[in-house]
Structures are given as C-alpha cells and as structure tokens.
Design a protein around this motif. Structure first.
Motif, PDB file in Angstrom:
ATOM      1  N   TYR A 391      10.086 -16.069  -3.884  1.00  0.00           N
ATOM      2  CA  TYR A 391      10.997 -15.505  -4.528  1.00  0.00           C
ATOM      3  C   TYR A 391      10.482 -14.993  -5.700  1.00  0.00           C
ATOM      4  O   TYR A 391      10.524 -16.327  -6.470  1.00  0.00           O
ATOM      5  N   THR A 392      10.269 -13.458  -6.284  1.00  0.00           N
ATOM      6  CA  THR A 392      10.533 -13.657  -7.381  1.00  0.00           C
ATOM      7  C   THR A 392      11.158 -12.725  -7.887  1.00  0.00           C
ATOM      8  O   THR A 392      11.537 -11.488  -7.870  1.00  0.00           O
ATOM      9  N   PRO A 393      11.810 -13.135  -9.328  1.00  0.00           N
ATOM     10  CA  PRO A 393      13.043 -12.503  -9.886  1.00  0.00           C
ATOM     11  C   PRO A 393      12.476 -11.503 -11.101  1.00  0.00           C
ATOM     12  O   PRO A 393      11.239 -11.877 -12.020  1.00  0.00           O
ATOM     13  N   MET A 403       9.356  -9.517  -3.439  1.00  0.00           N
ATOM     14  CA  MET A 403       8.412 -10.831  -2.540  1.00  0.00           C
ATOM     15  C   MET A 403       6.847 -11.584  -2.814  1.00  0.00           C
ATOM     16  O   MET A 403       6.505 -10.393  -2.478  1.00  0.00           O
ATOM     17  N   LYS A 404       7.002 -12.168  -3.082  1.00  0.00           N
ATOM     18  CA  LYS A 404       4.585 -12.119  -3.691  1.00  0.00           C
ATOM     19  C   LYS A 404       3.969 -13.123  -3.054  1.00  0.00           C
ATOM     20  O   LYS A 404       3.323 -14.318  -3.019  1.00  0.00           O
ATOM     21  N   PHE A 405       4.306 -12.458  -1.853  1.00  0.00           N
ATOM     22  CA  PHE A 405       3.334 -12.766  -0.332  1.00  0.00           C
ATOM     23  C   PHE A 405       2.312 -13.137  -0.847  1.00  0.00           C
ATOM     24  O   PHE A 405       1.261 -11.666  -1.556  1.00  0.00           O
ATOM     25  N   SER A 406       1.361 -13.852  -0.153  1.00  0.00           N
ATOM     26  CA  SER A 406      -0.486 -13.610  -0.468  1.00  0.00           C
ATOM     27  C   SER A 406      -0.581 -12.041   0.689  1.00  0.00           C
ATOM     28  O   SER A 406      -0.040 -12.117   1.854  1.00  0.00           O
ATOM     29  N   PRO A 407      -1.514 -11.179   0.359  1.00  0.00           N
ATOM     30  CA  PRO A 407      -1.617  -9.853   1.708  1.00  0.00           C
ATOM     31  C   PRO A 407      -2.070 -10.521   2.975  1.00  0.00           C
ATOM     32  O   PRO A 407      -1.106 -10.302   3.947  1.00  0.00           O
ATOM     33  N   ARG A 408      -2.494 -11.701   3.366  1.00  0.00           N
ATOM     34  CA  ARG A 408      -2.800 -12.256   4.662  1.00  0.00           C
ATOM     35  C   ARG A 408      -1.416 -12.863   5.160  1.00  0.00           C
ATOM     36  O   ARG A 408      -1.321 -12.482   6.623  1.00  0.00           O
ATOM     37  N   MET A 409      -0.221 -13.034   4.497  1.00  0.00           N
ATOM     38  CA  MET A 409       1.089 -13.307   4.716  1.00  0.00           C
ATOM     39  C   MET A 409       1.614 -12.682   4.624  1.00  0.00           C
ATOM     40  O   MET A 409       2.951 -12.205   6.268  1.00  0.00           O
ATOM     41  N   ALA A 455      11.174   0.009  -4.199  1.00  0.00           N
ATOM     42  CA  ALA A 455      12.034  -1.198  -4.520  1.00  0.00           C
ATOM     43  C   ALA A 455      12.590  -2.112  -3.233  1.00  0.00           C
ATOM     44  O   ALA A 455      11.999  -3.199  -3.040  1.00  0.00           O
ATOM     45  N   ARG A 456      11.890  -0.848  -1.624  1.00  0.00           N
ATOM     46  CA  ARG A 456      12.585  -1.142  -0.584  1.00  0.00           C
ATOM     47  C   ARG A 456      10.844  -2.707  -0.655  1.00  0.00           C
ATOM     48  O   ARG A 456      11.276  -3.167   0.004  1.00  0.00           O
ATOM     49  N   MET A 457       9.977  -1.352  -0.811  1.00  0.00           N
ATOM     50  CA  MET A 457       8.910  -2.007  -0.296  1.00  0.00           C
ATOM     51  C   MET A 457       8.844  -3.128  -0.725  1.00  0.00           C
ATOM     52  O   MET A 457       8.065  -4.797  -0.632  1.00  0.00           O
ATOM     53  N   ASP A 458       8.818  -3.777  -2.527  1.00  0.00           N
ATOM     54  CA  ASP A 458       9.052  -5.012  -2.742  1.00  0.00           C
ATOM     55  C   ASP A 458       9.860  -6.024  -2.401  1.00  0.00           C
ATOM     56  O   ASP A 458       9.242  -6.936  -2.174  1.00  0.00           O
ATOM     57  N   GLU A 459      11.207  -5.371  -2.178  1.00  0.00           N
ATOM     58  CA  GLU A 459      11.855  -6.470  -1.058  1.00  0.00           C
ATOM     59  C   GLU A 459      11.066  -7.116  -0.082  1.00  0.00           C
ATOM     60  O   GLU A 459      11.314  -8.071   0.245  1.00  0.00           O
ATOM     61  N   ALA A 460      10.137  -6.613   0.314  1.00  0.00           N
ATOM     62  CA  ALA A 460       9.823  -6.735   2.031  1.00  0.00           C
ATOM     63  C   ALA A 460       8.556  -7.661   1.991  1.00  0.00           C
ATOM     64  O   ALA A 460       8.189  -8.698   2.562  1.00  0.00           O
ATOM     65  N   GLY A 461       8.049  -7.800   0.092  1.00  0.00           N
ATOM     66  CA  GLY A 461       6.846  -8.362  -0.214  1.00  0.00           C
ATOM     67  C   GLY A 461       5.790  -7.562   0.662  1.00  0.00           C
ATOM     68  O   GLY A 461       4.333  -8.033   0.130  1.00  0.00           O
ATOM     69  N   THR A 462       5.430  -6.149   0.151  1.00  0.00           N
ATOM     70  CA  THR A 462       4.952  -5.242   0.705  1.00  0.00           C
ATOM     71  C   THR A 462       4.042  -5.394  -0.759  1.00  0.00           C
ATOM     72  O   THR A 462       3.993  -5.076  -1.638  1.00  0.00           O
ATOM     73  N   PRO A 463       2.346  -6.248  -0.344  1.00  0.00           N
ATOM     74  CA  PRO A 463       1.761  -6.263  -1.579  1.00  0.00           C
ATOM     75  C   PRO A 463       1.024  -4.621  -2.070  1.00  0.00           C
ATOM     76  O   PRO A 463       0.672  -4.383  -3.261  1.00  0.00           O
ATOM     77  N   PHE A 464       1.178  -3.365  -1.082  1.00  0.00           N
ATOM     78  CA  PHE A 464       0.214  -2.391  -1.168  1.00  0.00           C
ATOM     79  C   PHE A 464       0.930  -0.983  -0.991  1.00  0.00           C
ATOM     80  O   PHE A 464       1.186  -0.974  -0.233  1.00  0.00           O
ATOM     81  N   CYS A 465       0.671  -0.225  -1.920  1.00  0.00           N
ATOM     82  CA  CYS A 465       1.744   0.934  -1.351  1.00  0.00           C
ATOM     83  C   CYS A 465       1.151   2.727  -1.816  1.00  0.00           C
ATOM     84  O   CYS A 465      -0.149   2.438  -2.890  1.00  0.00           O
ATOM     85  N   LEU A 466       0.097   2.882  -0.351  1.00  0.00           N
ATOM     86  CA  LEU A 466      -0.251   3.805  -0.604  1.00  0.00           C
ATOM     87  C   LEU A 466       0.188   6.049  -0.324  1.00  0.00           C
ATOM     88  O   LEU A 466       1.447   6.024   0.111  1.00  0.00           O
ATOM     89  N   THR A 467       0.401   6.362  -2.011  1.00  0.00           N
ATOM     90  CA  THR A 467       1.029   7.638  -1.788  1.00  0.00           C
ATOM     91  C   THR A 467       0.475   8.547  -2.432  1.00  0.00           C
ATOM     92  O   THR A 467      -0.960   9.144  -2.795  1.00  0.00           O
ATOM     93  N   ILE A 468       0.451   9.289  -1.281  1.00  0.00           N
ATOM     94  CA  ILE A 468      -0.067  10.676  -1.273  1.00  0.00           C
ATOM     95  C   ILE A 468       0.930  12.061  -1.886  1.00  0.00           C
ATOM     96  O   ILE A 468       1.777  12.235  -1.900  1.00  0.00           O
TER      97      ILE A 468
END
Length: 507
Positions: A391-393, A403-409, A455-468
């Motif tokens: 949890y990172t404000p 949410m700063k999860f490690s990519p593995r988690m 923003a949705r991915m940040d709250e879910a802790g998703t480490p990478f977003c791939l944009t087409i």
C-alpha cells in the motif's frame, strides 16, 4: 497507524481483495472471504511457497539437497490425536465475559485505563491494540473525572495483573457500569463437531487447530511408502480452525485460516545446525517475495515463551512483520521451532505403537525418534503483510494510491489496453491477451480513458500495462508502462510474452 489500516481495509473491499464473510447477513466475526484479486494474491503466495520449498532445490547445512515431500490431510482427525498432542487438555486462552454487554474478551488482551497517581474508584477497560477502544476509554475516564488528561497522566495496566478489588471497579469496553467483567476462566479454542448421525459424546470430533498433527500421524506411512530418509521434511498447506475469543485486526486473528507448514525430521544431534539453517532460510524467503524492508524482523523467543513441545534451549523464533495495527511493535508471520521428538513420542504412546514407531536409521543401524524443526507460516497473515507492504499513497496519481506488489506476487501481471476502441487496436490487444493468459493472470480492458485504466491497474497492483497505440499499427511495437515509476518503454508485440516471462520471474 489506525488510519492507514482503515484505508487498506476499504481498498481491499472496494477492489475485491477481501470481503467480510456472509456480509449480506451482517457478517460473521472472525471469518473472511477472498475476492478475485485476493484469491490470486493468496494463491501466488502459496504457490511460491510450495515451489520454493517443496519443488525447488535448497542446499542444507550438510551440503546436500533438502528433501521435502507433501501431504494433504483431513481437517477432521481421530479425537485421540488431539489428546496426544495436548490440545484437548491444554489448548486454551483465558476468557472474560461482560455481564452487561454480553461481549466476550480474551483476558490477556484487556487493558485498564486510569489516572496516574490517583486512587481509582473506576477503571475503564479496552482491548489492547484497538486505538478506537483506547480513545473511547479515555473519554469515559475524562468524563468520570470531569477534566481533560494529558498523555502523561494516563496509566495502563493489564487486566490479568490486577486483583479482585480492582476488577470490581472495572468498566468493560462496551459497558457503562463497573464490576460487570467476570473472573478469567480457561476456554478451549478447538471447534467441536459430530461425526455420524447420532448426537452422542462418543461421536465428538474436532476441526483441526493446526495442520502439523496430520503430518506427525502420517510419519510412518510416508517413510514406508516413499524413498525418504532422515533428514527429510513433510510439507502441507491447509485450513485450520481456532475458536478465538476475540478475533480482531482484520484477517490477522481469524477463526478460520490457512497454514503453510513443514515438519523437518532430523537426527537429534543435528538439531542446532538445522534450526539455524531453517531460521535463516525462512527469513530470506519472506524478503525474496517483497518484505525486504525495516517492517520485517527475526526475533528469538524468551525462555518463558517456549511452547510445551519445544526443547528447552534448542531454539524457537518468530519472523515478524510491523503491521499498521501493531506499529511500533510487530506481529508474527511465521514461527520456526525445534519441537524435539515430543509429537512422535506422544502419538507412539497414545496409539499403542510404542517402540515400534521408532524410525530405523539404516546408515547408523539404530532406531530413534527423529527430532523436528518446524517452520510454520500463516498464508492469511502473509497475504495481509503483502497488502500492507504494497500500500503506497501517491497524490500525483489519479488513483491516489498504488499497490507495490513484487511482480511474482501481483494478482494481475499485466493490463492490456487498446489506446482507442477503433482502427484494429482492440483486435490486436485481444489477440495478445489470449496469448499471454495461457501463462499469466492478465486483464484486457478497453473501457474509459487510458488514465482511468492505469488508475484501476495501480489499485490492483498490476506491475505492467501494455498499450496498443497508433505506432503499433506502423511498426509492431507497443508501450510498456511500469507501475512503480510510471516509466514507459517500447517493445515488439511478438516479444511481449518472452518479455513478461522475464519481468515476472525477475530473471
């Protein structure tokens, strides 16, 4: 830091990490359900534990690979197993009831608040670690004394440290009258149930309060059916149940929880080196999955903390995390204990197997009860620690937090977004999503602006977003947006699977 914990709990519910069990009926205290993101996070933790401990290659202090096999034992066991383990006779907590509010508390969790240096005619109880409860008790005290008190004017003492005279003037946490708290009495923590159709004492059984005993009663079966030889371990992940008097602090103290346990069987004369090795190895593992900061510590038990099964002086330690509700103190994540040969001896005696249950060491041509080093971790507490650590404000972001999860988690490894919902971008994105989802938990999202999707991915802790985007249509590359620093880079679409594999594994 109660405010931070409130924010974490709110995010967990809003984003589908954790829900109160049976919430539509008002909930049930001490039980929690995991939503889609929480299920993935907890599964990632358990899978990493199993892969690293059971399937991975660890080199022990003897220079040889560590041999560990798995079992999956039943939740309900023969009731005599719990007599042998000591749980029927000694697995209890001191309990206090309030005759006014009908609430129930653990006596060793209750604190009493009074004014320093004053003879009290009323003391006000609250539950230790409950900041709101402390604030309520303070207001009651100040109202009773008819004046404000500075922090230095307050005196707090454990309920278990006072005598009958002071208990008679104690006001319970949810009460208005003094003297309504009962004398502490022991309360067995095991859930009792019935096996069979007839409600008779002969059919009583228990939901297991720990997973360890299933391993111990199957020790000989595993030795006889496998090629394992001491030193070796048996691992198990599974549910356990404890009828906690006062479940609290979100999922930290629950009535239903999941354990990740190893019973590692060793020669008695090698206990010290194996204990030291497991102690260091388990601390290193928690660091490797993202708890590497100052919030993690290793603490040896004092002698007066040793459990009944622990060999005096051999070593028991806790790996602890500083949760917001324990700060500045720490709460247990995992215990590493030298259980000696207590459990195997107890089951040999109570089952009638006696000396026949001794392990035969072919190399030494002798029989003995192996000693045991037990690393026992909580999957729910581990998941909660990952949530608190992640949890990172960040006021600069649209989500205000990530949410700063490690990519593995991380529950979702990557979000796949077409920049706009036209020009063939959604089709490219969906093809990529179908390719990546065979190996990773990924999400395809084409709704709303790209900023809101980030923003949705940040709250879910998703480490990478791939944009087409439009450049993808020209040269076959896409934009990778990194969660932690919002850095962007471009990679080829046809390399995305290989790139994500490397990024998630940390290689």
């Amino acid at each position: 830091m109660p405010g931070k914990m409130d924010d974490i709990v709110a995010l967990c519910r809003r984003r589908g990490f954790i829900f109160q069990s049976s919430e539509i009926y008002g909930g049930i205290n001490g039980f929690w359900d995991y939503g889609p993101l929480g299920t993935e996070l907890k599964r990632n933790l358990k899978n990493a534990w199993w892969k690293d401990v059971v399937q991975g290659e660890l080199i022990g202090p003897d220079g040889n690979p560590v041999d560990i096999v798995g079992v999956d034992c039943t939740i309900i066991m023969h009731p005599r197993a719990w007599v042998a383990s000591g749980h029927v006779g000694g697995f209890s907590d001191p309990m206090v009831d309030c005759r006014e509010s009908k609430a129930r508390y653990r006596a060793d969790h209750l604190m009493l608040l009074g004014a320093r240096g004053e003879a009290a005619s009323q003391l006000f109880a609250f539950v230790s670690g409950d900041d709101k409860g402390l604030a309520t008790a303070r207001k009651k005290l100040e109202k009773y004394l008819k004046r404000s008190l500075a922090d230095g004017d307050l005196e707090m003492r454990p309920f278990t440290a006072i005598g009958a005279d002071e208990r008679a003037i104690a006001v319970g946490p949810d009460a208005t009258e003094k003297g309504t708290l009962t004398e502490p009495r022991q309360f067995n923590l095991m859930f009792k149930t019935l096996v069979g159709a007839v409600e008779d004492p002969s059919n009583y059984a228990y939901l297991r309060p720990e997973t360890a005993q299933g391993i111990f009663v199957n020790f000989q079966n595993v030795v006889d059916s496998s090629r394992v030889r001491v030193p070796f371990g048996i691992a198990q992940v599974g549910k356990a149940f404890r009828n906690e008097v006062t479940p609290r602090n979100f999922t930290f103290r629950s009535r239903e929880f999941e354990q990740m346990e190893i019973e590692f069987f060793i020669r008695p004369d090698s206990a010290n080196e194996w204990y030291a090795w497991w102690r260091a190895e388990r601390y290193r593992w928690w660091q490797s999955i993202g708890l590497a900061g100052a919030n993690l510590r290793l603490r040896e038990h004092d002698r007066d903390e040793l459990a009944h099964y622990a060999k005096a002086g051999a070593g028991v330690c806790d790996i602890e995390y500083k949760f917001p509700f324990t700060d500045p103190d720490f709460g247990e994540l995992e215990g590493v204990a030298h259980r000696a040969d207590f459990d195997l001896r107890q089951h040999a005696e109570h089952s009638g197997k006696g000396e026949k249950a001794r392990y035969f060491d072919q190399e030494r041509n002798e029989r003995y009860f192996p000693h045991v080093i037990e690393p026992s971790a909580g999957a729910d507490r581990g998941t909660l620690a990952l949530l608190c650590e992640a949890y990172t404000p960040d006021e600069s972001r649209a989500s205000k937090v990530f949410m700063k999860f490690s990519p593995r988690m991380a529950p979702i490894k990557a979000g796949i977004f077409p920049l706009v919902n036209k020009d063939g971008m959604p089709e490219i994105g969906e093809r990529l999503w179908r390719e990546l989802r065979t190996s990773h938990a990924v999400e395809f999202d084409e709704k709303q602006s790209i900023g809101k999707r980030y923003a949705r991915m940040d709250e879910a802790g998703t480490p990478f977003c791939l944009t087409i985007d439009s450049q993808t249509l020209q040269d076959g590359t896409l934009t990778v947006r990194h969660r932690d620093d919002q850095r962007q880079e471009r990679i080829a679409v046809d390399r995305a699977s290989e790139w994500l594999n490397t990024a998630v594994s940390g290689a």
